[in-house]
Design a protein around this motif. Structure first.
Motif, short mmCIF file in Angstrom:
data_model
loop_
_atom_site.label_atom_id
_atom_site.label_comp_id
_atom_site.label_asym_id
_atom_site.label_seq_id
_atom_site.Cartn_x
_atom_site.Cartn_y
_atom_site.Cartn_z
N LEU A 185 -3.03 -6.50 -1.10
CA LEU A 185 -1.99 -5.63 -1.66
C LEU A 185 -1.95 -4.29 -0.93
O LEU A 185 -0.87 -3.83 -0.50
N ALA A 186 -3.11 -3.67 -0.75
CA ALA A 186 -3.17 -2.37 -0.07
C ALA A 186 -2.74 -2.50 1.39
O ALA A 186 -2.04 -1.62 1.92
N THR A 187 -3.15 -3.57 2.05
CA THR A 187 -2.80 -3.76 3.46
C THR A 187 -1.29 -3.89 3.64
O THR A 187 -0.70 -3.28 4.55
N ALA A 201 -9.49 -7.98 12.32
CA ALA A 201 -8.17 -8.40 11.84
C ALA A 201 -7.28 -7.24 11.44
O ALA A 201 -6.11 -7.44 11.11
N ALA A 202 -7.81 -6.01 11.44
CA ALA A 202 -7.06 -4.80 11.06
C ALA A 202 -6.61 -4.86 9.60
O ALA A 202 -5.45 -4.61 9.28
N VAL A 203 -7.55 -5.20 8.73
CA VAL A 203 -7.29 -5.20 7.29
C VAL A 203 -7.55 -3.81 6.73
O VAL A 203 -8.57 -3.20 7.03
N PHE A 204 -6.63 -3.29 5.92
CA PHE A 204 -6.80 -1.96 5.35
C PHE A 204 -8.04 -1.94 4.44
O PHE A 204 -8.26 -2.90 3.70
N PRO A 205 -8.85 -0.86 4.45
CA PRO A 205 -8.70 0.41 5.17
C PRO A 205 -9.35 0.43 6.55
O PRO A 205 -9.58 1.51 7.10
N PHE A 227 2.36 -0.95 12.91
CA PHE A 227 2.17 -0.84 11.47
C PHE A 227 2.67 -2.08 10.74
O PHE A 227 2.07 -2.51 9.74
N THR A 228 3.75 -2.69 11.22
CA THR A 228 4.18 -3.95 10.59
C THR A 228 3.15 -5.05 10.84
O THR A 228 2.96 -5.93 9.99
N VAL A 233 0.45 -0.21 2.45
CA VAL A 233 0.13 0.92 3.34
C VAL A 233 0.67 0.67 4.73
O VAL A 233 1.23 1.57 5.38
N GLY A 234 0.54 -0.57 5.23
CA GLY A 234 1.04 -0.87 6.56
C GLY A 234 2.53 -0.69 6.69
O GLY A 234 3.02 -0.06 7.64
#
Length: 519
Positions: free
Chosen positions: A284-286, A226-230, A306-307, A289-290
């Motif tokens: 929150l971080a995702t 899902a491309a969740v940070f990090p 990135f969006t 940062v994105g």
């Protein structure tokens, strides 16, 4: 008519279509016709199934081959699965038409038709299989089908950049698959089943510590997809290098399969072992940062990539709130994002052909040269940015309202972060709009001085300007119409999503499942 007989066709039709397309490798028109007919049939079947399960208020379960639960494969269609198959079919069909126009105009250099169509239909089969999987192993099979087809598609053209990013993509995906398979093996060893309904009833038999280990392993596997940070580091470099239609379908659908898997496991398997606070922090971080990554980019595909990461954060946010209203808002926002993100990538594909670049430092004066493309970019851009009355605003407002009803300090922080992310998304997309469409040659010196901070950002590959076939513009315009339909018909769609949110937190019992599967 027994509509349950239609369920296996959601996967079988694309696989059969892929076989026919492969056999007809030297007949481009035959491949195109087969692909369009196949996806159209799937769309019609999925729409029928959505109507049946929504009006009948009962999911449809099919035990493939008549094998009893848990030994056989169970295909499971509820409102969520049917809705996502409908939306995915629309997106896949639109992108297919876009790719047909591109392939015809380019002589099939960038998207070789003989390879593209079978791979594309296999990708579709993997997506549909993941959405209707009734057990974790079949969900894993869907992911692997996706992986094989997506690796072929992401390296089409065999350029150095595509091979390099494709290798990164395949390695990261394999790590995710290994984690997922290991978790499945541990779950089966501990509980004797991988059927999702059975797991929802048996998971509480395990100690909380063991549940947490299994829970985290599955979350890690799905978060990579899902491309969740990090765990999103791979996405911004992988997607922009692929051909425009491939990038569009990847951005719209592949990460959402990971989000879908997270929704299934969080709401149906691990309700009594929640990690919602952790998910809120990750969301929150995702988001932050994105969107900061998007602001720092000078290349349109990287801005959108990135969006994409940042807006996955909204879905994780809604999932972590864990109320029926929040889950419903998350489903609505997922549908919105699938359609809008795909549309934006298609619009950027048109920009690339018209201007010969996707760098906002190099593109100028497109408002006069291509006003239609300007409109096709602007509408989904402001929608993704969350301006009212568009679906992006509706989805975000619903998420914030669900969070406010919980009212904890962390929820308030997430609401503020969501608003900031929305504003920065709008800034990044409108900055690109201003530079690419409104900037004229005489404005270049002054404008470039004001955006000098982007000088070190990757600027993309310069290509020659190419003709834009009408079918590419029509496919993009059709997707723009779909984005507007999400706003016009937001009421009925949101009601369906609310019913999905309520039903997911009340999983189907095994007795009901066996009855639906004809046991």
């Amino acid at each position: 008519m027994n509509v349950s007989a239609l369920v296996p066709l959601l996967v079988a039709l694309p696989l059969m279509g892929a076989a026919v397309a492969l056999i007809a490798g030297r007949h481009r028109r035959t491949q195109v016709v087969v692909s369009i007919i196949t996806l159209t049939l799937v769309l019609v079947i999925a729409a029928v199934l959505l109507y049946v399960v929504d009006t009948g208020d009962q999911p449809i379960a099919v035990s493939v081959g008549g094998w009893p639960i848990p030994f056989g494969i169970v295909l499971y269609v509820d409102r969520l699965a049917a809705l996502l198959v409908v939306v995915s079919s629309i997106v896949l069909l639109a992108v297919l038409l876009f790719s047909v126009g591109q392939g015809a105009a380019d002589g099939d250099d960038d998207t070789p038709v003989s390879i593209f169509h079978p791979s594309y239909l296999i990708l579709a089969a993997g997506i549909f299989n993941a959405f209707i999987a009734g057990d974790l192993f079949n969900l894993y099979v869907g992911f692997e089908i996706l992986l094989v087809a997506s690796y072929v598609l992401i390296t089409l053209g065999s350029t150095e950049n595509r091979i390099r990013t494709g290798v990164v993509y395949i390695v990261v995906s394999l790590v995710s698959s290994i984690l997922f398979l290991a978790a499945i093996a541990m779950i089966y060893g501990a509980l004797g089943t991988v059927n999702i309904v059975q797991l929802s009833m048996r998971m509480t038999e395990l100690p909380q510590e063991m549940q947490l280990v299994l829970h985290v392993m599955l979350l890690l596997a799905f978060s990579i997809k899902a491309a969740v940070f990090p765990l999103s580091f791979w996405l911004p470099d992988s997607y922009p290098t692929a051909p425009a239609p491939v990038t569009a379908v990847f951005a719209g659908l592949l990460t959402k399969v990971g989000v879908y898997a997270m929704i299934r496991t969080e709401t149906e398997i691990f309700q009594d072992n929640d990690v919602n606070t952790l998910l809120l922090v990750v969301a929150l971080a995702t988001m932050i940062v994105g969107v900061l990554g998007a602001v720092a980019q000078a290349e349109l595909k990287r801005i959108l990539s990135f969006t994409l990461v940042s807006h996955v954060g909204y879905m994780v946010f809604g999932l972590a709130i864990a109320t029926p209203a929040a889950i419903g808002a998350t489903i609505y926002y997922m549908v919105h994002h699938i359609v809008v993100q795909t549309t934006l990538f298609l619009a950027v594909g048109l920009i690339e052909r018209r201007a010969g670049s996707t760098s906002i430092l190099k593109i100028k004066g497109l408002m006069r040269a291509a006003p239609v493309i300007a409109v096709l970019y602007f509408i989904p851009a402001v929608n993704l940015g969350g301006l009212p009355p568009f679906s992006g605003f509706i989805g975000k407002f619903a998420l914030f309202d669900a969070a406010a009803s919980v009212g904890t300090p962390l929820m308030m922080v997430l609401i503020v972060a969501g608003i900031v992310t929305s504003l920065l998304t709008l800034y990044a997309l409108m900055r690109a709009w201003n530079l690419a469409f409104w900037r004229e040659e005489e404005d270049s010196a002054e404008t470039e001085a004001r955006i000098s901070y982007l000088g070190g950002a990757p600027a993309g590959v310069q290509t020659e300007r190419r003709v834009i076939p009408r079918i590419m513009t029509a496919a993009t315009a059709g997707m723009v119409v779909v984005t507007l339909a999400l706003t016009v018909f937001a009421g009925p769609l949101y009601e369906v999503c609310e019913r999905i949110g309520a039903s997911l937190l009340e999983p189907l019992s095994l007795v009901q499942l066996e009855k639906e599967a004809g046991q």
